[in-house]
Design an enzyme around this catalytic site. Structure first.
Site, PDB file in Angstrom:
ATOM      1  N   GLU A   1      -2.525  11.804   2.812  1.00  0.00           N
ATOM      2  CA  GLU A   1      -3.307  11.251   3.921  1.00  0.00           C
ATOM      3  C   GLU A   1      -3.143  12.110   5.170  1.00  0.00           C
ATOM      4  O   GLU A   1      -2.064  12.620   5.461  1.00  0.00           O
ATOM      5  CB  GLU A   1      -2.875   9.814   4.232  1.00  0.00           C
ATOM      6  CG  GLU A   1      -3.789   9.150   5.242  1.00  0.00           C
ATOM      7  CD  GLU A   1      -3.517   7.660   5.432  1.00  0.00           C
ATOM      8  OE1 GLU A   1      -2.405   7.212   5.142  1.00  0.00           O
ATOM      9  OE2 GLU A   1      -4.431   6.966   5.889  1.00  0.00           O
TER      10      GLU A   1
ATOM     11  N   GLU B   1       0.868  -1.183   0.000  1.00  0.00           N
ATOM     12  CA  GLU B   1       0.000   0.000   0.000  1.00  0.00           C
ATOM     13  C   GLU B   1       0.903   1.231   0.000  1.00  0.00           C
ATOM     14  O   GLU B   1       1.875   1.283   0.755  1.00  0.00           O
ATOM     15  CB  GLU B   1      -0.871  -0.025   1.263  1.00  0.00           C
ATOM     16  CG  GLU B   1      -1.613   1.258   1.540  1.00  0.00           C
ATOM     17  CD  GLU B   1      -2.459   1.208   2.831  1.00  0.00           C
ATOM     18  OE1 GLU B   1      -2.899   0.116   3.233  1.00  0.00           O
ATOM     19  OE2 GLU B   1      -2.648   2.275   3.426  1.00  0.00           O
TER      20      GLU B   1
END
Ligand code: NAG
Ligand code: NAG
Ligand code: NAG
Length: 345
Positions: free
Chosen positions: A169, A164
């Site tokens: 974020e 990932e």
């Protein structure tokens, strides 16, 4: 455990927490999404020998053609309902102009305690094995209870195998962007400190349900996330994954390289200078630990990381209380100029 504890410390010192993974719930869910046959690209590693071709350009009225809608429950336990395509359009949670796309969180419904708020999570119909991904945003979601993310994740292997890559974020009122790699055991890139501009948070990328800090970087610039990014008029994020490793750049629109600004279709990352974050191949082979990634753009609400950061961020009452009131989500939208994927030859 030691490196985890250290990285959790570094994270909490900088106002973030160790809970940043946004993985899917299960392989079965992932396999539901449409998947084209895998291509067999030829890679030349980092460097000037490569040329990049525009493979996908998702912009304006065609933006949404690149994506499927994820409608399972949020794997990060958010107080959110990810709506399907028809609901997203009829509720006005997605929309486009000739040159921009919007992804919104519902800001009209007053909810009962514990009810999830409608939002959208999009994942690319295609998967990629190495590529250059570019997201140009005018605006991103911000505010208490929000957890927006732009990231990629394996569609062929159960998390965390296949990896990932978190490109944008953060949660709540975070002021800087956090970029993180999550992988199976053994990925520990020996990235020289001269290879990145951000603050390194950890080098052990192995992640699991109980310990998912991954190996992250925290941007030093408040133009990289949330309200600061919006005040700066948005920005451009690029993630390059090839045989040499993974690199992420962030620029304001004024700072972006000419070969992105002119949208000529042939960007050259080797001319862009030191990336914001980098994970080199030494210590973590990028095609062993990362495979068949889908790119995802979403906004979830509360859930693991946003809940644990909520009080520390100075947000009022509880995160779930905040979700009940629609007026908390007027700023919780993505305004996107384009998303493009380039492949190398
Ligand atoms: C979309 O979701 C709504 C609400 O869950 C449901 O009623 C509807 O049948 C779904 N539409 C499609 C095309 O799946
Ligand atoms: C932070 O952003 C500003 C404005 O975009 C830029 O001038 C400055 O160089 C950046 N600083 C760092 C450390 O990246
Ligand atoms: C919802 O947010 C948008 C901005 O994203 C704003 O224009 C609109 O007025 C808000 N709706 C309500 C009911 O406040």
């Amino acid at each position: 455990m030691l490196s985890l504890a250290l990285s959790a410390l570094a994270l909490s010192a900088s106002g973030a927490t160790a809970l940043s993974s946004k993985r899917h719930a299960s392989l079965a869910q992932r396999m539901k999404s449409e998947r084209p046959a895998l291509r067999s690209p030829v890679w030349h590693g980092m460097g000037r020998d490569s040329t990049f071709q525009l493979e996908d350009n998702c912009q304006g009225s065609t933006f949404f053609d690149c994506f499927d809608y994820f409608t399972d429950s949020d794997p990060t336990h958010g107080d959110v309902v990810f709506v399907n395509e028809s609901d997203a359009w009829s509720l006005g949670l997605v929309s486009s102009t000739s040159d921009q796309a919007f992804l919104r969180v519902d800001n009209t419904s007053t909810l009962a305690s514990g009810q999830g708020r409608n939002s959208v999570r999009l994942g690319t119909k295609k998967t990629y094995d190495g590529a250059l991904f570019v997201l140009d945003v005018e605006r991103m979601p911000t505010g208490c209870a929000t957890w927006p993310a732009f990231w990629t994740v394996s569609q062929s292997q159960p998390w965390p195998l296949g990896g990932e890559i978190d490109i944008i974020e953060g949660v709540n009122l975070n002021t800087v962007n956090q970029m993180t790699l999550h992988t199976g055991p053994g990925c520990e890139p020996n990235t020289p400190s001269t290879d990145y501009l951000a603050q390194q948070l950890g080098t052990t990328c192995a992640s699991s349900d109980g310990a998912n800090a991954g190996c992250g970087f925290l941007d030093k610039n408040t133009t990289s996330y949330g309200a600061g990014l919006n005040t700066a008029g948005g920005g451009v994020f690029a993630m390059h994954w090839d045989g040499g490793g993974v690199s992420i750049w962030h620029w304001t629109h004024d700072e972006q390289p000419c070969d992105l600004a002119d949208q000529s279709g042939s960007p050259d990352p080797s001319s862009w200078g030191t990336p914001t974050a980098a994970w080199v191949a030494d210590g973590c082979s990028p095609y062993t630990y990362l495979k068949d990634h889908q790119a995802i753009i979403e906004t979830t609400l509360c859930g693991d990381w946003a809940n644990s950061n909520y009080a520390a961020a100075g947000c009022p009452a509880t995160c779930s209380d905040a979700v009940m009131d629609p007026s908390n989500f007027n700023d919780a939208y993505w305004q996107i100029n384009y998303f493009s994927v380039f492949t190398e030859s």
